[in-house]
Design an enzyme around this catalytic site. Structure first.
Site, short mmCIF file in Angstrom:
data_model
loop_
_atom_site.label_atom_id
_atom_site.label_comp_id
_atom_site.label_asym_id
_atom_site.label_seq_id
_atom_site.Cartn_x
_atom_site.Cartn_y
_atom_site.Cartn_z
N GLU A 96 -0.02 7.18 -1.29
CA GLU A 96 -0.72 8.07 -1.28
C GLU A 96 -2.44 7.48 -1.33
OE1 GLU A 96 0.93 12.27 -2.59
OE2 GLU A 96 -0.04 11.11 -4.04
N CYS A 109 -9.88 5.94 -2.43
CA CYS A 109 -9.12 5.57 -3.61
C CYS A 109 -8.00 5.20 -3.00
CB CYS A 109 -8.92 6.82 -4.40
SG CYS A 109 -7.89 6.27 -5.81
N CYS A 116 4.59 2.51 -9.84
CA CYS A 116 3.89 1.90 -11.07
C CYS A 116 4.66 1.50 -12.34
CB CYS A 116 2.78 2.50 -11.48
SG CYS A 116 1.44 1.52 -12.48
N CYS A 120 2.11 4.67 -18.08
CA CYS A 120 1.30 5.26 -19.14
C CYS A 120 1.71 6.72 -19.35
CB CYS A 120 -0.18 5.35 -18.60
SG CYS A 120 -0.80 3.69 -18.51
N CYS A 123 0.67 9.79 -17.10
CA CYS A 123 0.30 9.78 -15.76
C CYS A 123 1.52 9.79 -14.85
CB CYS A 123 -0.05 8.23 -15.48
SG CYS A 123 -0.53 7.52 -13.55
N CYS A 339 -7.07 12.28 -10.43
CA CYS A 339 -6.45 10.80 -11.08
C CYS A 339 -5.19 11.05 -11.98
CB CYS A 339 -7.34 10.30 -12.22
SG CYS A 339 -8.97 10.05 -11.63
N1 SAH Z 1 -3.25 1.10 -13.06
C1 SAH Z 1 -4.54 1.24 -12.75
C2 SAH Z 1 -5.23 2.20 -11.68
C3 SAH Z 1 -4.68 3.37 -11.42
S1 SAH Z 1 -5.04 4.95 -12.36
C4 SAH Z 1 -5.36 1.85 -14.29
O1 SAH Z 1 -4.79 2.23 -15.14
O2 SAH Z 1 -6.51 1.68 -14.47
C5 SAH Z 1 -6.72 5.16 -12.46
C6 SAH Z 1 -7.30 6.19 -13.50
O3 SAH Z 1 -6.60 7.37 -13.67
C7 SAH Z 1 -6.85 5.31 -14.72
O4 SAH Z 1 -7.79 5.27 -15.90
C8 SAH Z 1 -5.97 6.30 -15.35
O5 SAH Z 1 -5.60 6.11 -16.79
C9 SAH Z 1 -6.26 7.66 -14.87
N2 SAH Z 1 -5.39 8.64 -15.10
C10 SAH Z 1 -3.87 8.39 -14.96
N3 SAH Z 1 -3.34 9.60 -15.17
C11 SAH Z 1 -4.35 10.56 -15.45
C12 SAH Z 1 -4.29 11.96 -15.65
N4 SAH Z 1 -3.15 12.81 -15.69
N5 SAH Z 1 -5.35 12.67 -15.69
C13 SAH Z 1 -6.57 11.73 -15.75
N6 SAH Z 1 -6.72 10.61 -15.54
C14 SAH Z 1 -5.47 9.87 -15.45
#
Ligand code: SAH
Length: 362
Positions: A96, A109, A116, A120, A123, A339
């Site tokens: 996406e 974006c 991934c 996290c 996420c 995000c």
């Molecule tokens: N892997 C990289 C880039 C992708 S995520 C990273 O972690 O930075 C881009 C941003 O979205 C990151 O800061 C991530 O922590 C955030 N993110 C992930 N899941 C989210 C969620 N459920 N709500 C808000 N932000 C989120």
């Protein structure tokens, strides 16, 4: 056009590599620059349209090479103007990419991996696990497709590597993609328009610090202590906060530039007033700006978004201590483009993923 039939892919070649290939076949070096302009400036999708090339070269490109381009499987538009593109790759996998208008700039974006590996805790992409790295052609391909679909070729836009995947876990292809996009003969994208967001894969971060091509840096921090961060960002157990901050302090920054620290705010987990005070202390010696991202909640994600009052209070504590703070406005939540909401239904779905798909009717 998308099938990998073994022919070299023009989209995989940076300008120097394309020059070498052409010279090897008896063509002039400058033809590479012309081809780069066609692909990356004018957005053409096939060699036949490259009208200032000799016919023999056009035929050679069409027969001996391919130009892989992700296909648009679907395109959804949010009520706030954000658009989410589901793109098909040559092996049938999907990724996406998201267009976010007027932030105030136009922003694309872009993903760097299918899925991934970072897992996290909050996420959705992390629930997929890593399926595979994207190639440079596929990373740049997202930009080629979106600028084409949105007719953005002649307007300035920003790129955030904040889609699916961890860019520093796919270092070589990500940097190659940036080199291709930066090429003056093609898109000529200035690196100040690019932001690379990372959980802080330390060896790769140190490598990035030595790159001639330097995008803006965003670190996904999310907690002020190792104990808290280890629960949210598993790789923190390997590369802890102190080491990341140390590299950030040494990171070469342009005058007035700052590193962004992203902080996803989770109710009752990392949103206490004490957490804000610790965060301010942690970043006090760093040229930082803090971007608070209130959680985008989803089924299968065991956290909640804090109240607006808590978000405001957290931001206020930071700014009272001299930090530069912004609160990210979530865009495209109604189409699951915000995000952490990017996920592609794979063959092997985790229970959380099945839940998420069921809950959103995806
Ligand atoms: N892997 C990289 C880039 C992708 S995520 C990273 O972690 O930075 C881009 C941003 O979205 C990151 O800061 C991530 O922590 C955030 N993110 C992930 N899941 C989210 C969620 N459920 N709500 C808000 N932000 C989120």
């Amino acid at each position: 056009m998308n099938v990998n039939d073994g022919r070299p892919d023009l989209a995989e070649l940076d300008c120097a590599a394309l020059e070498a290939v052409l010279v090897d076949r008896g063509y002039e070096r400058f033809r590479a620059k012309q081809i780069f302009a066609w692909i990356y400036r004018h957005g053409v999708l096939d060699a036949a349209s490259m009208s200032d090339l000799p016919a023999t070269l056009r035929t050679l490109l069409a027969t001996d090479f391919r130009l892989s381009t992700p296909s648009v499987t679907s395109r959804e538009r949010s009520s706030d103007g954000t658009e989410k593109f589901l793109l098909g790759l040559s092996d049938g996998l999907h990724i996406e990419s998201v267009f976010i208008p007027d932030t105030p700039a136009m922003t694309l974006c872009v993903s760097t991996q299918v899925g991934c590996a970072m897992a996290c805790a909050f996420c959705l992409t992390g629930k997929m696990g890593l399926v595979r790295n994207l190639t440079a052609a596929e990373i740049v391909g997202q930009v080629r497709v979106l600028t084409h679909e949105l007719q953005l070729q002649s307007s300035p836009f920003n790129i955030v590597l904040m889609g699916m995947g961890e860019p520093l876990h796919n270092y070589d292809e990500t940097m190659k993609a940036l080199r291709i996009m930066a090429s003056e003969h093609g898109m000529a994208l200035p690196m100040r328009r690019v932001t690379l967001s990372t959980v802080g894969v330390l060896p790769a971060l140190e490598r990035l610090a030595r790159e001639p091509l330097m995008p803006n840096l965003a670190i996904s921090l999310h907690a002020p202590t190792d104990a808290q961060r280890g629960q949210l960002v598993p790789i923190n157990k390997k590369y802890g906060i102190e080491d990341i901050i140390e590299v950030c302090k040494r990171f070469p920054l342009k005058r007035r530039a700052r590193i962004t620290f992203e902080y996803v705010l989770l109710a009752g987990v990392n949103d206490a007033q004490e957490d804000a005070r610790k965060l301010a202390r942690l970043l006090s010696g760093v040229k930082a700006k803090i971007n608070i991202i209130p959680l985008n909640a989803a089924a299968g994600i065991p956290f909640e978004r804090p109240s607006d009052g808590t978000i405001d209070r957290f931001a206020r504590i930071l700014s009272e201590r001299g930090a530069l703070v912004s609160v990210r406005k979530s865009r495209g939540r109604d189409i699951r483009a915000a995000c952490g909401q990017l996920i592609v239904e794979g063959r092997r779905q985790s229970p959380a993923q099945r839940l998420a798909v069921a809950a959103f009717g995806g």
